[in-house]
Design a protein around this motif. Structure first.
Motif, PDB file in Angstrom:
ATOM      1  N   ASN A   1       0.858  -1.182   0.000  1.00 23.15           N
ATOM      2  CA  ASN A   1       0.000   0.000   0.000  1.00 23.15           C
ATOM      3  C   ASN A   1       0.897   1.236   0.000  1.00 23.15           C
ATOM      4  O   ASN A   1       1.250   1.770   1.061  1.00 23.15           O
ATOM      5  CB  ASN A   1      -0.892  -0.002   1.249  1.00 23.15           C
ATOM      6  N   ASN A   2       1.259   1.677  -1.179  1.00 24.55           N
ATOM      7  CA  ASN A   2       2.197   2.796  -1.308  1.00 24.55           C
ATOM      8  C   ASN A   2       1.541   4.086  -1.783  1.00 24.55           C
ATOM      9  O   ASN A   2       2.006   5.175  -1.460  1.00 24.55           O
ATOM     10  CB  ASN A   2       3.320   2.403  -2.280  1.00 24.55           C
ATOM     11  N   ALA A   3       0.472   3.990  -2.550  1.00 27.68           N
ATOM     12  CA  ALA A   3      -0.147   5.191  -3.114  1.00 27.68           C
ATOM     13  C   ALA A   3      -0.563   6.152  -1.998  1.00 27.68           C
ATOM     14  O   ALA A   3      -1.100   5.742  -0.974  1.00 27.68           O
ATOM     15  CB  ALA A   3      -1.367   4.822  -3.954  1.00 27.68           C
ATOM     16  N   GLY A   4      -0.290   7.420  -2.213  1.00 26.67           N
ATOM     17  CA  GLY A   4      -0.667   8.415  -1.224  1.00 26.67           C
ATOM     18  C   GLY A   4      -0.358   9.804  -1.735  1.00 26.67           C
ATOM     19  O   GLY A   4       0.216   9.986  -2.812  1.00 26.67           O
ATOM     20  N   ALA A   5      -0.757  10.782  -0.959  1.00 23.23           N
ATOM     21  CA  ALA A   5      -0.524  12.175  -1.318  1.00 23.23           C
ATOM     22  C   ALA A   5      -0.221  12.953  -0.051  1.00 23.23           C
ATOM     23  O   ALA A   5      -0.433  12.478   1.067  1.00 23.23           O
ATOM     24  CB  ALA A   5      -1.753  12.758  -2.030  1.00 23.23           C
TER      25      ALA A   5
ATOM     26  N   MET B   1      -9.066  17.953   1.727  1.00 19.62           N
ATOM     27  CA  MET B   1      -8.904  17.068   2.884  1.00 19.62           C
ATOM     28  C   MET B   1      -9.652  15.760   2.663  1.00 19.62           C
ATOM     29  O   MET B   1      -9.151  14.676   3.013  1.00 19.62           O
ATOM     30  CB  MET B   1      -9.390  17.766   4.154  1.00 19.62           C
ATOM     31  N   ASP B   2     -10.822  15.838   2.075  1.00 18.20           N
ATOM     32  CA  ASP B   2     -11.586  14.626   1.789  1.00 18.20           C
ATOM     33  C   ASP B   2     -10.818  13.723   0.824  1.00 18.20           C
ATOM     34  O   ASP B   2     -10.761  12.502   1.015  1.00 18.20           O
ATOM     35  CB  ASP B   2     -12.943  15.002   1.196  1.00 18.20           C
ATOM     36  N   HIS B   3     -10.217  14.320  -0.195  1.00 21.15           N
ATOM     37  CA  HIS B   3      -9.420  13.538  -1.152  1.00 21.15           C
ATOM     38  C   HIS B   3      -8.265  12.848  -0.443  1.00 21.15           C
ATOM     39  O   HIS B   3      -7.975  11.669  -0.688  1.00 21.15           O
ATOM     40  CB  HIS B   3      -8.908  14.456  -2.260  1.00 21.15           C
ATOM     41  N   LEU B   4      -7.585  13.581   0.455  1.00 17.58           N
ATOM     42  CA  LEU B   4      -6.452  13.003   1.169  1.00 17.58           C
ATOM     43  C   LEU B   4      -6.894  11.839   2.041  1.00 17.58           C
ATOM     44  O   LEU B   4      -6.216  10.800   2.095  1.00 17.58           O
ATOM     45  CB  LEU B   4      -5.775  14.080   2.024  1.00 17.58           C
ATOM     46  N   LEU B   5      -8.017  11.983   2.716  1.00 12.62           N
ATOM     47  CA  LEU B   5      -8.512  10.910   3.563  1.00 12.62           C
ATOM     48  C   LEU B   5      -8.894   9.678   2.748  1.00 12.62           C
ATOM     49  O   LEU B   5      -8.639   8.537   3.164  1.00 12.62           O
ATOM     50  CB  LEU B   5      -9.712  11.400   4.376  1.00 12.62           C
ATOM     51  N   ARG B   6      -9.487   9.898   1.586  1.00 12.73           N
ATOM     52  CA  ARG B   6      -9.857   8.761   0.749  1.00 12.73           C
ATOM     53  C   ARG B   6      -8.619   8.023   0.245  1.00 12.73           C
ATOM     54  O   ARG B   6      -8.591   6.786   0.216  1.00 12.73           O
ATOM     55  CB  ARG B   6     -10.710   9.240  -0.433  1.00 12.73           C
ATOM     56  N   LEU B   7      -7.584   8.779  -0.134  1.00  6.11           N
ATOM     57  CA  LEU B   7      -6.391   8.148  -0.699  1.00  6.11           C
ATOM     58  C   LEU B   7      -5.465   7.577   0.361  1.00  6.11           C
ATOM     59  O   LEU B   7      -4.953   6.460   0.223  1.00  6.11           O
ATOM     60  CB  LEU B   7      -5.632   9.175  -1.553  1.00  6.11           C
ATOM     61  N   ASN B   8      -5.230   8.319   1.442  1.00  4.10           N
ATOM     62  CA  ASN B   8      -4.244   7.911   2.441  1.00  4.10           C
ATOM     63  C   ASN B   8      -4.796   6.986   3.518  1.00  4.10           C
ATOM     64  O   ASN B   8      -4.036   6.275   4.162  1.00  4.10           O
ATOM     65  CB  ASN B   8      -3.655   9.145   3.131  1.00  4.10           C
ATOM     66  N   VAL B   9      -6.118   7.020   3.727  1.00  5.62           N
ATOM     67  CA  VAL B   9      -6.710   6.227   4.802  1.00  5.62           C
ATOM     68  C   VAL B   9      -7.669   5.162   4.268  1.00  5.62           C
ATOM     69  O   VAL B   9      -7.488   3.966   4.516  1.00  5.62           O
ATOM     70  CB  VAL B   9      -7.436   7.152   5.808  1.00  5.62           C
ATOM     71  N   ALA B  10      -8.698   5.603   3.543  1.00  7.62           N
ATOM     72  CA  ALA B  10      -9.715   4.638   3.102  1.00  7.62           C
ATOM     73  C   ALA B  10      -9.155   3.619   2.126  1.00  7.62           C
ATOM     74  O   ALA B  10      -9.431   2.415   2.253  1.00  7.62           O
ATOM     75  CB  ALA B  10     -10.896   5.386   2.473  1.00  7.62           C
ATOM     76  N   ALA B  11      -8.376   4.063   1.142  1.00  2.47           N
ATOM     77  CA  ALA B  11      -7.885   3.125   0.119  1.00  2.47           C
ATOM     78  C   ALA B  11      -7.004   2.022   0.699  1.00  2.47           C
ATOM     79  O   ALA B  11      -7.256   0.835   0.442  1.00  2.47           O
ATOM     80  CB  ALA B  11      -7.169   3.886  -0.994  1.00  2.47           C
ATOM     81  N   PRO B  12      -5.954   2.342   1.474  1.00  7.49           N
ATOM     82  CA  PRO B  12      -5.152   1.236   2.020  1.00  7.49           C
ATOM     83  C   PRO B  12      -5.922   0.326   2.959  1.00  7.49           C
ATOM     84  O   PRO B  12      -5.665  -0.874   3.013  1.00  7.49           O
ATOM     85  CB  PRO B  12      -3.998   1.949   2.748  1.00  7.49           C
ATOM     86  N   THR B  13      -6.900   0.896   3.671  1.00  9.59           N
ATOM     87  CA  THR B  13      -7.714   0.071   4.563  1.00  9.59           C
ATOM     88  C   THR B  13      -8.540  -0.931   3.765  1.00  9.59           C
ATOM     89  O   THR B  13      -8.573  -2.136   4.076  1.00  9.59           O
ATOM     90  CB  THR B  13      -8.645   0.956   5.401  1.00  9.59           C
TER      91      THR B  13
END
Length: 260
Positions: A84-88, A102-114
């Motif tokens: 799980n490397n993708a992030g911003a 902020m919503d985009h960051l949460l979706r990419l950095n938190v929701a996606a890897p989870t």
């Protein structure tokens, strides 16, 4: 032959992970937004290492694209290692940050890897083996030094990884949290940061090589720039002993005097 799925694989840390796992003989599933870069990397690795490389173009902040990768992990050919490397990054104080960013960051950095870890875990547990590598950041340990919610998203990755390791480790699934310091990747330019102004930047190749040493040692948390492991052991030791003093009543220091 093992198969490794890597997100954010078109450049930077993800591309280095792809090259290193291909050199180890792993087949690959590469995920990123840039199809041309993915296809070029896939061709390079097929030619150099005679491995199978599958390409999935996806923006993991978009629900439909995330669902596509989840489907691959749940129902496609077995994936033995998920990176799980993708992030911003999002630079700047919390006050004034645009809610949609902020919503985009949460979706990419938190929701996606989870969600990707969830999709991968079921098959790994059923097979009795597997590995999940979550790329966090040292800023998860120093939130006051990095204003805004970026550090909080990386703190989630650390805590999530540790909790998942406790749950999945006994079932044969190894979980590693990797905490880089500043690393030379495109994430900084995309966030509007001049990397030349940041001291002690690590090269992506050095970061991944160090992380893979930790991976081979089965470290739960790998902090490549940390020279004194005793500092982390003391930090973790204090965290581990804290719950022993927590009970069902307020601590004496929070009890009001009888005259209050």
């Amino acid at each position: 032959m093992s198969t490794t799925l890597i997100t954010g694989a078109s450049g930077g840390i993800g591309a280095v992970y792809a090259r290193r796992f291909a050199a180890r003989g792993h087949d690959l599933v590469l995920v990123a937004r840039n199809t041309d870069k993915l296809e070029a990397l896939a061709a390079e690795l097929r030619a150099a290492h005679a491995v199978s490389v599958e390409v999935i173009t996806a923006d993991l902040a978009e629900p439909a694209d995330l669902a596509l990768v989840e489907h691959r992990l749940r129902l496609g050919a077995p994936v033995d290692t998920l990176v799980n490397n993708a992030g911003a990054a999002l630079v700047g104080p919390f006050q004034g940050s645009a809610p949609d960013r902020m919503d985009h960051l949460l979706r990419l950095n938190v929701a996606a890897p989870t969600r990707l870890a969830s999709a991968a875990l079921e098959g790994m547990v059923a097979r009795g083996h597997g590995a999940i590598v979550n790329i966090g950041s040292v800023v998860s340990l120093m939130p006051a030094s990095f204003p805004g919610i970026y550090a909080a998203t990386k703190a989630y990755i650390l805590t999530f990884s540790q909790g998942l390791a406790a749950e999945a480790g006994p079932k044969g699934v190894y979980v590693q949290a990797v905490l880089p310091a500043a690393t030379r990747t495109e994430i900084w330019a995309k966030a509007g940061v001049d990397l030349a102004q940041i001291p002690n930047v690590m090269e992506a190749g050095d970061l991944v090589d160090a992380a893979l040493v930790g991976f081979d040692r089965r470290e739960a948390v790998t902090i490549p720039p940390l020279a004194d492991i005793g500092l982390w052991e003391a930090f973790e030791g204090a965290r581990a002993t804290l719950p022993s003093g927590l009970g069902g009543a307020p601590a004496e220091r929070y009890r009001l005097p009888a005259s209050a």
